[in-house]
Scaffold this motif. Structure first.
Motif, mmCIF file in Angstrom:
data_model
loop_
_atom_site.group_PDB
_atom_site.id
_atom_site.type_symbol
_atom_site.label_atom_id
_atom_site.label_comp_id
_atom_site.label_asym_id
_atom_site.label_seq_id
_atom_site.Cartn_x
_atom_site.Cartn_y
_atom_site.Cartn_z
ATOM 1 N N GLN A 69 0.831 -1.212 0.000
ATOM 2 C CA GLN A 69 0.000 0.000 0.000
ATOM 3 C C GLN A 69 0.864 1.260 0.000
ATOM 4 N N TYR A 70 1.922 1.245 0.830
ATOM 5 C CA TYR A 70 2.840 2.390 0.842
ATOM 6 C C TYR A 70 3.510 2.571 -0.504
ATOM 7 N N ILE A 71 3.999 1.479 -1.073
ATOM 8 C CA ILE A 71 4.718 1.559 -2.346
ATOM 9 C C ILE A 71 3.802 2.057 -3.454
ATOM 10 N N ASP A 72 2.593 1.496 -3.533
ATOM 11 C CA ASP A 72 1.646 1.935 -4.569
ATOM 12 C C ASP A 72 1.292 3.412 -4.397
ATOM 13 N N SER A 73 1.154 3.860 -3.144
ATOM 14 C CA SER A 73 0.838 5.260 -2.897
ATOM 15 C C SER A 73 1.959 6.175 -3.394
ATOM 16 N N VAL A 74 3.216 5.774 -3.123
ATOM 17 C CA VAL A 74 4.358 6.581 -3.579
ATOM 18 C C VAL A 74 4.433 6.589 -5.094
ATOM 19 N N LEU A 75 4.236 5.442 -5.710
ATOM 20 C CA LEU A 75 4.285 5.373 -7.172
ATOM 21 C C LEU A 75 3.193 6.242 -7.796
ATOM 22 N N ASN A 76 2.004 6.216 -7.201
ATOM 23 C CA ASN A 76 0.911 7.042 -7.722
ATOM 24 C C ASN A 76 1.228 8.526 -7.604
ATOM 25 N N ARG A 77 1.825 8.925 -6.459
ATOM 26 C CA ARG A 77 2.199 10.331 -6.306
ATOM 27 C C ARG A 77 3.261 10.734 -7.318
ATOM 28 N N MET A 78 4.220 9.845 -7.562
ATOM 29 C CA MET A 78 5.275 10.154 -8.532
ATOM 30 C C MET A 78 4.695 10.255 -9.945
ATOM 31 N N ILE A 159 10.406 18.960 -9.609
ATOM 32 C CA ILE A 159 9.885 17.661 -10.045
ATOM 33 C C ILE A 159 10.981 16.602 -10.000
ATOM 34 N N GLU A 160 12.134 16.941 -10.550
ATOM 35 C CA GLU A 160 13.234 15.966 -10.595
ATOM 36 C C GLU A 160 13.679 15.588 -9.188
ATOM 37 N N ALA A 161 13.774 16.568 -8.284
ATOM 38 C CA ALA A 161 14.206 16.281 -6.923
ATOM 39 C C ALA A 161 13.198 15.390 -6.202
ATOM 40 N N GLN A 162 11.905 15.674 -6.359
ATOM 41 C CA GLN A 162 10.887 14.850 -5.698
ATOM 42 C C GLN A 162 10.853 13.446 -6.297
ATOM 43 N N PHE A 163 11.087 13.340 -7.592
ATOM 44 C CA PHE A 163 11.124 12.018 -8.214
ATOM 45 C C PHE A 163 12.285 11.191 -7.657
ATOM 46 N N GLN A 164 13.444 11.806 -7.526
ATOM 47 C CA GLN A 164 14.600 11.090 -6.991
ATOM 48 C C GLN A 164 14.341 10.648 -5.554
ATOM 49 N N ASP A 165 13.735 11.534 -4.749
ATOM 50 C CA ASP A 165 13.408 11.166 -3.368
ATOM 51 C C ASP A 165 12.442 9.988 -3.330
ATOM 52 N N GLY A 166 11.430 9.998 -4.212
ATOM 53 C CA GLY A 166 10.467 8.895 -4.249
ATOM 54 C C GLY A 166 11.108 7.585 -4.656
ATOM 55 N N LYS A 172 14.486 1.602 -0.859
ATOM 56 C CA LYS A 172 14.874 1.317 0.518
ATOM 57 C C LYS A 172 13.780 0.559 1.258
ATOM 58 N N LEU A 173 12.515 0.906 0.999
ATOM 59 C CA LEU A 173 11.416 0.220 1.669
ATOM 60 C C LEU A 173 11.393 -1.263 1.289
ATOM 61 N N ILE A 174 11.546 -1.569 0.003
ATOM 62 C CA ILE A 174 11.563 -2.968 -0.435
ATOM 63 C C ILE A 174 12.715 -3.720 0.218
ATOM 64 N N SER A 175 13.882 -3.099 0.251
ATOM 65 C CA SER A 175 15.045 -3.757 0.839
ATOM 66 C C SER A 175 14.865 -3.993 2.331
ATOM 67 N N ASP A 176 14.388 -2.989 3.062
ATOM 68 C CA ASP A 176 14.230 -3.120 4.516
ATOM 69 C C ASP A 176 13.201 -4.180 4.875
ATOM 70 N N VAL A 177 12.073 -4.210 4.141
ATOM 71 C CA VAL A 177 11.037 -5.203 4.457
ATOM 72 C C VAL A 177 11.524 -6.609 4.133
ATOM 73 N N ASN A 178 12.201 -6.809 3.023
ATOM 74 C CA ASN A 178 12.752 -8.131 2.682
ATOM 75 C C ASN A 178 13.755 -8.608 3.723
ATOM 76 N N ASP A 179 14.540 -7.669 4.285
ATOM 77 C CA ASP A 179 15.531 -8.045 5.299
ATOM 78 C C ASP A 179 14.884 -8.588 6.567
ATOM 79 N N LYS A 180 13.629 -8.272 6.798
ATOM 80 C CA LYS A 180 12.950 -8.772 7.994
ATOM 81 C C LYS A 180 12.638 -10.258 7.899
ATOM 82 N N CYS A 181 12.588 -10.778 6.667
ATOM 83 C CA CYS A 181 12.209 -12.183 6.487
ATOM 84 C C CYS A 181 13.209 -12.887 5.577
ATOM 85 N N LEU A 182 14.465 -12.877 5.959
ATOM 86 C CA LEU A 182 15.472 -13.597 5.189
ATOM 87 C C LEU A 182 15.273 -15.101 5.341
ATOM 88 N N PRO A 183 15.676 -15.943 4.387
ATOM 89 C CA PRO A 183 16.462 -15.568 3.207
ATOM 90 C C PRO A 183 15.615 -15.178 1.989
#
Length: 531
Positions: A69-78, A159-166, A172-183
């Motif tokens: 939900q977070y990821i889709d929300s960020v993608l929609n804003r971008m 626009i470019e700066a906000q896109f880079q931040d998004g 980072k969100l994908i990486s952090d969540v995957n790290d919670k349930c290795l491997p």
């Protein structure tokens, strides 16, 4: 046995000798083996709590649902951010400009060639000038430059700066969540691929905009040389037109009038003047004190005209108009007086100056005392004290009116008002050592419309505090820029209706040498200042 305590009664086998101890240990061993066998038979690879697989399925499902939900929300804003930038039609405008740039460059060059040729054909300047201007091109360039490079909320850089931040946030969100349930992580590979495909698509659109803007910057830089030449040639052309017009005006007004050629003739002409007379000065320097003893009428003013190109100079002359009316001056230079270039006093009315210069006088360029004066297309420069000093009184209302007046490089204030009503429009008050305008004994209205207050040594306008609500000032569609102390110094009640004010560099042609014409195209389209 006698003397066994409660604990020993609960565990009697402990006291049965060696056989009892061995029997207990064998029992414990068998029990451990049976428990291990039981657990081994219960645990399978599909068990949700298997540590070799990672998090339990229920935990993975919760993490997946929450974070997608977070990821889709960020993608929609971008995506919305990118779409909003494209909705402003900037890209189409830029591409259209780039596509036509070479043609426009050629057109500007042709305009330059035409303008240069025109300088030798004075008789047709006015007609051909209008044919060679390209306002549509200049308007387009100014509009694009303003939108692309101003600090807008959704400007390209934002626009470019906000896109880079998004993008960084999603990765980072994908990486952090995957790290919670290795491997194996939380997000399946197909979902991760779909997210990064969307990011790549949005990045492609941003890159397209970046490339177009970079191309526009290239053409803008390339065009700037052509446009600078064009503006310079138009500037020179306007000078030629003014000279042409001055010559025509001078010829039309003086064709049937006698010409004054020396101090004696000038003094006689002034002393003997009557309503309806026109006094024409030949080119030259006149050093004679002038007092006007006669007056004109509204229908038949007394008119004094100088030679074209400001070649009639009243040098070190004291020109005083006292209690007279309806006297008009055209094309004269008032310079190097020991006091004021011109002094108008004692209830004089309808005293008019057009295309005159007041310069290098010891005190004031022009001094107006309890009188009414109008200045049009005049310059007031390099005077020792204030450029213009106007003083009225609390009983009678005297007006000082200025249209297209330049007041600059004076040793004290540009304009010094004392109980004087003033209305100035399309004028420039710049580079004066102290205040642009100093208002003393402020009990009269001072109104400025489409004026430039720039680079003065103190404030653009200073109104002395007197606790009175009368005598306020207004600055409609005027610009304050580069004044060392700020725009205003006045009581809050007199400032509040003048803010917010416009702060915009007018980019004068050569202000250090007294040329305060505006060279750059004005994106504000105010038409403010001396022209």
């Amino acid at each position: 046995m006698v003397g066994l305590n409660y604990k020993n009664r609960r565990n009697p086998t402990t006291f049965r000798g060696g056989e009892g101890i061995v029997s207990l240990r064998v029992g414990l061993l068998v029990s451990a083996l049976l428990t291990a066998a039981f657990l081994s038979s219960c645990i399978e690879r599909s068990n949700p709590w298997d540590p070799h697989k990672g998090c339990p399925n229920i935990i993975i499902e919760e993490l997946y649902e929450e974070n997608t939900q977070y990821i889709d929300s960020v993608l929609n804003r971008m995506a919305d951010l990118t779409k909003r930038s494209e909705d402003e039609d900037l890209l189409d405008s830029i591409n259209e400009l780039n596509a036509d740039s070479e043609t426009k460059n050629l057109h500007i060059k042709q305009s330059n060639d035409s303008i240069l040729a025109l300088n030798s054909y004075i008789d047709s300047l006015n007609r051909i000038r209008s044919e060679n201007e390209t306002p549509q091109l200049k308007s387009l360039l100014d509009t694009l430059t303003f939108y692309l490079f101003s600090e807008k909320e959704f400007g390209y850089k934002a626009i470019e700066a906000q896109f880079q931040d998004g993008s960084v946030y999603v990765e980072k969100l994908i990486s952090d969540v995957n790290d919670k349930c290795l491997p194996n992580g939380v997000f399946p590979s197909f979902y991760v691929d779909s997210v990064f495909n969307k990011l790549d698509s949005l990045d492609s659109r941003i890159s397209k905009m970046r490339a177009s803007i970079e191309q526009h910057s290239y053409y803008l830089e390339k065009n700037s040389g052509f446009i600078a030449d064009y503006n310079n040639n138009v500037h020179n052309l306007n000078i030629q037109i003014l000279r042409y017009n001055d010559s025509i005006l001078y010829d039309s007004r003086t064709r049937h009038e006698p010409t004054v050629r020396n101090d004696r003739e000038l003094l006689e002409a002034i002393n003997e003047s009557s309503p309806g007379d026109t006094i024409v000065l030949d080119s030259g320097v006149y050093s004679v004190s002038l007092r006007f003893f006669n007056t004109g009428t509204e229908a038949n003013p007394i008119v004094i005209i100088g030679a074209p190109l400001h070649r009639s100079v009243l040098d070190s002359s004291d020109v005083i108009i006292s209690n007279r009316s309806h006297i008009q001056f055209y094309g004269l230079v008032f310079a190097n007086s020991a006091v004021s270039g011109v002094k108008v006093e004692a209830h004089s009315r309808s005293i008019y100056f057009e295309n005159c210069i007041f310069t290098s006088n010891r005190q004031y360029g022009i001094e107006v005392l309890e009188s009414e004066v109008t200045l049009k297309n005049c310059k007031v420069l390099y005077n020792g004290w204030s450029g213009i000093r106007a003083q009225g009184n609390v009983i009678s209302d005297y007006k000082l009116i200025g249209e297209n007046v330049l007041v600059a490089h004076n040793g004290l204030h540009g304009i010094n008002l004392v109980s004087q009503t003033l209305f100035f429009q399309r004028s420039t008050i710049s580079d004066n050592r102290s205040q642009g305008v100093r208002i003393e004994s402020a009990n009269r209205q001072a109104d400025f419309e489409r004026c430039l207050f720039t680079f003065n040594g103190s404030y653009g306008i200073k109104r002395d505090e007197n606790g009175s609500e009368q005598g306020t000032f207004t600055t409609q569609l005027s610009v304050f820029y580069g004044n060392e102390a700020g725009a205003f110094d006045a009581e809050a009640s007199h400032i509040e209706h003048n803010v917010p004010y416009i702060s915009h560099d007018p980019l004068f042609h050569d202000r250090q040498n007294g040329d305060f014409t505006v060279t750059a195209q004005d994106v504000l389209n105010l038409g403010a200042g001396f022209r």
